[in-house]
Design a protein around this motif. Sequence first.
Motif, mmCIF file in Angstrom:
data_model
loop_
_atom_site.group_PDB
_atom_site.id
_atom_site.type_symbol
_atom_site.label_atom_id
_atom_site.label_comp_id
_atom_site.label_asym_id
_atom_site.label_seq_id
_atom_site.Cartn_x
_atom_site.Cartn_y
_atom_site.Cartn_z
ATOM 1 N N ARG A 1 0.835 -1.201 0.000
ATOM 2 C CA ARG A 1 0.000 0.000 0.000
ATOM 3 C C ARG A 1 0.875 1.258 0.000
ATOM 4 N NH1 ARG A 1 -5.162 -0.248 3.217
ATOM 5 N NH2 ARG A 1 -5.549 -1.645 1.488
ATOM 6 N N ALA A 2 1.958 1.243 0.758
ATOM 7 C CA ALA A 2 2.856 2.395 0.785
ATOM 8 C C ALA A 2 3.477 2.622 -0.589
ATOM 9 C CB ALA A 2 3.947 2.192 1.837
ATOM 10 N N THR A 3 3.831 1.546 -1.273
ATOM 11 C CA THR A 3 4.406 1.664 -2.614
ATOM 12 C C THR A 3 3.376 2.231 -3.589
ATOM 13 O OG1 THR A 3 5.858 -0.212 -2.158
ATOM 14 C CG2 THR A 3 5.568 0.400 -4.459
ATOM 15 N N ASP A 4 2.118 1.795 -3.476
ATOM 16 C CA ASP A 4 1.057 2.333 -4.326
ATOM 17 C C ASP A 4 0.895 3.837 -4.119
ATOM 18 O OD1 ASP A 4 0.553 -0.142 -5.395
ATOM 19 O OD2 ASP A 4 -1.241 -0.523 -4.180
ATOM 20 N N VAL A 5 0.896 4.253 -2.860
ATOM 21 C CA VAL A 5 0.739 5.679 -2.546
ATOM 22 C C VAL A 5 1.939 6.464 -3.084
ATOM 23 C CG1 VAL A 5 0.654 7.351 -0.663
ATOM 24 C CG2 VAL A 5 -0.747 5.307 -0.567
ATOM 25 N N GLU A 6 3.144 5.932 -2.901
ATOM 26 C CA GLU A 6 4.336 6.606 -3.414
ATOM 27 C C GLU A 6 4.261 6.755 -4.929
ATOM 28 O OE1 GLU A 6 7.692 4.361 -2.114
ATOM 29 O OE2 GLU A 6 7.598 5.137 -0.075
ATOM 30 N N ASN A 7 3.849 5.676 -5.605
ATOM 31 C CA ASN A 7 3.744 5.739 -7.068
ATOM 32 C C ASN A 7 2.754 6.807 -7.507
ATOM 33 O OD1 ASN A 7 5.609 3.700 -7.381
ATOM 34 N ND2 ASN A 7 4.060 2.100 -7.551
ATOM 35 N N ARG A 8 1.629 6.904 -6.824
ATOM 36 C CA ARG A 8 0.637 7.932 -7.167
ATOM 37 C C ARG A 8 1.182 9.328 -6.911
ATOM 38 N NH1 ARG A 8 -5.559 6.252 -5.937
ATOM 39 N NH2 ARG A 8 -5.498 4.218 -6.910
ATOM 40 N N LEU A 9 1.871 9.507 -5.789
ATOM 41 C CA LEU A 9 2.431 10.820 -5.477
ATOM 42 C C LEU A 9 3.478 11.227 -6.509
ATOM 43 C CD1 LEU A 9 2.788 10.540 -1.600
ATOM 44 C CD2 LEU A 9 1.309 12.118 -2.855
ATOM 45 N N ILE A 10 4.337 10.299 -6.897
ATOM 46 C CA ILE A 10 5.374 10.608 -7.880
ATOM 47 C C ILE A 10 4.737 10.930 -9.228
ATOM 48 C CG2 ILE A 10 7.294 9.601 -9.187
ATOM 49 C CD1 ILE A 10 8.091 8.170 -6.561
ATOM 50 N N MET A 11 3.703 10.178 -9.586
ATOM 51 C CA MET A 11 3.001 10.437 -10.842
ATOM 52 C C MET A 11 2.378 11.839 -10.824
ATOM 53 S SD MET A 11 -0.153 8.349 -12.540
ATOM 54 C CE MET A 11 -1.250 8.862 -11.226
ATOM 55 N N LEU A 12 1.747 12.205 -9.707
ATOM 56 C CA LEU A 12 1.145 13.533 -9.587
ATOM 57 C C LEU A 12 2.213 14.628 -9.667
ATOM 58 C CD1 LEU A 12 -1.459 12.877 -6.755
ATOM 59 C CD2 LEU A 12 -1.957 13.350 -9.165
ATOM 60 N N ALA A 13 3.356 14.384 -9.035
ATOM 61 C CA ALA A 13 4.427 15.383 -9.060
ATOM 62 C C ALA A 13 4.987 15.541 -10.468
ATOM 63 C CB ALA A 13 5.536 14.967 -8.096
#
Length: 138
Positions: free
Chosen positions: A77-89
């Motif tokens: 779940r943490a990896t999923d959130v990180e991936n979404r944050l990086i994509m948004l950035a």
Amino acid sequence: MADAELDAIRKARLEQLKAQGGASGAGSAGSAGGGQGQNQEAQQQAESEARSHILNQILHPEAADRLGRIRLVREDRATDVENRLIMLARSGQLRQKVTEEQLKELLEAVAETSREKEKIVVTRRKGWEDEDDDDFFD
């Protein structure tokens, strides 16, 4: 700005891998195989450093701390959130650093999507204890 830094890290790493590839290609097949493992490991390390660098730029310290605690419990779940944050950035949708409250909202969204994927289906086997058999005894 994060894209430029990430591109610079990638270019430097690619040059380093090319230089190592030329040196390991001159050796025996056994050393070349070991070199590939080292290259892959070094590439993963460089990628994780780039990810952590981007996350440090886009997260408030409290949000980064919460994400670290989540990683201890649910790494996927943490990896999923990180991936979404990086994509948004990378897409430029983040105008400011992500706060802990915003991270909570993103976590809830990730939890919702994962709940949809984790549906449980119960299939009962029909046998001699079937409820329909009770109709014969009335």
